[in-house]
Write a protein that holds these residues in place. Structure first.
Motif, short mmCIF file in Angstrom:
data_model
loop_
_atom_site.label_atom_id
_atom_site.label_comp_id
_atom_site.label_asym_id
_atom_site.label_seq_id
_atom_site.Cartn_x
_atom_site.Cartn_y
_atom_site.Cartn_z
N UNK A 139 21.32 -0.95 -10.12
CA UNK A 139 20.36 -1.98 -10.60
C UNK A 139 20.88 -2.91 -11.64
N UNK A 140 22.26 -2.59 -11.84
CA UNK A 140 22.99 -3.51 -12.93
C UNK A 140 22.32 -3.35 -14.26
N UNK A 141 21.92 -2.13 -14.66
CA UNK A 141 21.24 -1.79 -16.15
C UNK A 141 21.86 -0.76 -16.78
N UNK A 142 21.84 -0.87 -18.08
CA UNK A 142 22.03 0.32 -18.82
C UNK A 142 20.59 0.55 -19.40
N UNK A 143 20.12 1.72 -19.10
CA UNK A 143 18.64 2.36 -19.46
C UNK A 143 18.94 3.07 -20.71
N UNK A 144 17.85 2.78 -21.57
CA UNK A 144 17.95 3.51 -22.82
C UNK A 144 16.73 4.24 -23.05
N UNK A 145 16.87 5.47 -23.45
CA UNK A 145 15.82 6.59 -23.74
C UNK A 145 15.92 7.17 -24.84
N UNK A 146 14.91 7.25 -25.70
CA UNK A 146 14.56 8.05 -26.87
C UNK A 146 14.59 9.70 -26.50
#
Length: 212
Positions: free
Chosen positions: A28-35
Motif C-alpha cells: 500500500x506504500x504506507x508506513x503504519x504507526x501503532x501505539x
C-alpha cells in the motif's frame, strides 16, 4: 503491479522507547504507526495512523538512528532509501529526503532488501539484490539527510539481509542465492565495508542477527 495488488505487510519495528510500532506495508506504500501498550501487549492505530511513501516505492524495512529521532526506510520496488524525522512523543514521521540505492549508470534489474544504521549513527547501509552490493551513505548530523559514499559488492548473489556487529567494527552480509555469509571490516573513517577474506557457507541465508 503484482507486488502491490493489496496490503503486503513486510516488517515491523518498535521505537527505542517501546511506545510505538512502525510497520512497512510494501503493498500500500504506507508506513503504519501503532501505539503499543506494554501492559496489555496490544496495538492501536496512532493518530495519524500512517504516512504515505512515494507511489510505487514499496517500503520494505526501516531502521532507527541510535539517537531515536531519525528513521530510514528502504523501498524495495524503486530502489531508494527515504529519510524521516521522528517525533518520539507523538509517534509521527516527517519526510526529509529520498536517495537512490543504485549507481546512475546501472541498467540491470535490482530490488532492495535491508537497511542498517551504524551504531555510531554516522552511516546508513542498504542492500541491493541484482546489483549485489551494499550502498553506503553518510548521515548529515544537522538535517539527517543522506549523502552517497559509495558501493561495496557483497561478494555473492542476492544480499537479502546483513547486520553490523554491536561494536560497529564489522558487517556480516547474507548472500541468499550464493549460500554465503561474508564478513567485512568497517573503515571507521569513511564508513565503507572492506572485505576481510572471511566467509562461510550457509544454505540460503536470509537474516542475520547479533545476540548479546
Amino acid at each position: 503491479k503484482s507486488r502491490q495488488e493489496g496490503p503486503h505487510s513486510h516488517s515491523v519495528n518498535f521505537d527505542p522507547a517501546n511506545r510505538f510500532a512502525l510497520a512497512c506495508d510494501l503493498g500500500t506504500d504506507q508506513i503504519l504507526i501503532y501505539q503499543y501498550d506494554d501492559a496489555r501487549g496490544t496495538l492501536t492505530p496512532n493518530d495519524p495512523a500512517f504516512i504515505a511513501t512515494r507511489k510505487g516505492a514499496g517500503p520494505r524495512h526501516l531502521a532507527f538512528h541510535p539517537k531515536g529521532r531519525l528513521v530510514y526506510v528502504i523501498n524495495e520496488l524503486d530502489s531508494t532509501i527515504a529519510s524521516y524525522r521522528y517525533d518520539p512523543d507523538m509517534g509521527t514521521l516527517r519526510a526529509i529526503d529520498v536517495i537512490a540505492t543504485l549507481p546512475k549508470d546501472f541498467t540491470g534489474e535490482s530490488t532492495t532488501a535491508h537497511v542498517v544504521v551504524h551504531p555510531t549513527g554516522r552511516w546508513v547501509y542498504g542492500s541491493n539484490r541484482g546489483h549485489d552490493s551494499l550502498a553506503v551513505y553518510a548521515v548529515n548530523p544537522a538535517s539527517g539527510a543522506l549523502r552517497l559514499v559509495g558501493f561495496q559488492p557483497t561478494l555473492g548473489k542476492t544480499p537479502r539481509n546483513f547486520a553490523c556487529d554491536p561494536s560497529g567494527k564489522y558487517i556480516v552480509a547474507a548472500n541468499q542465492d550464493s549460500n554465503t555469509v561474508v564478513i567485512f571490516k568497517v573503515d571507521l573513517k569513511t564508513g565503507m565495508p572492506v572485505p576481510t577474506g572471511h566467509q562461510t557457507e550457509v544454505p540460503q541465508p536470509v537474516c542475520v542477527r547479533f545476540v548479546a
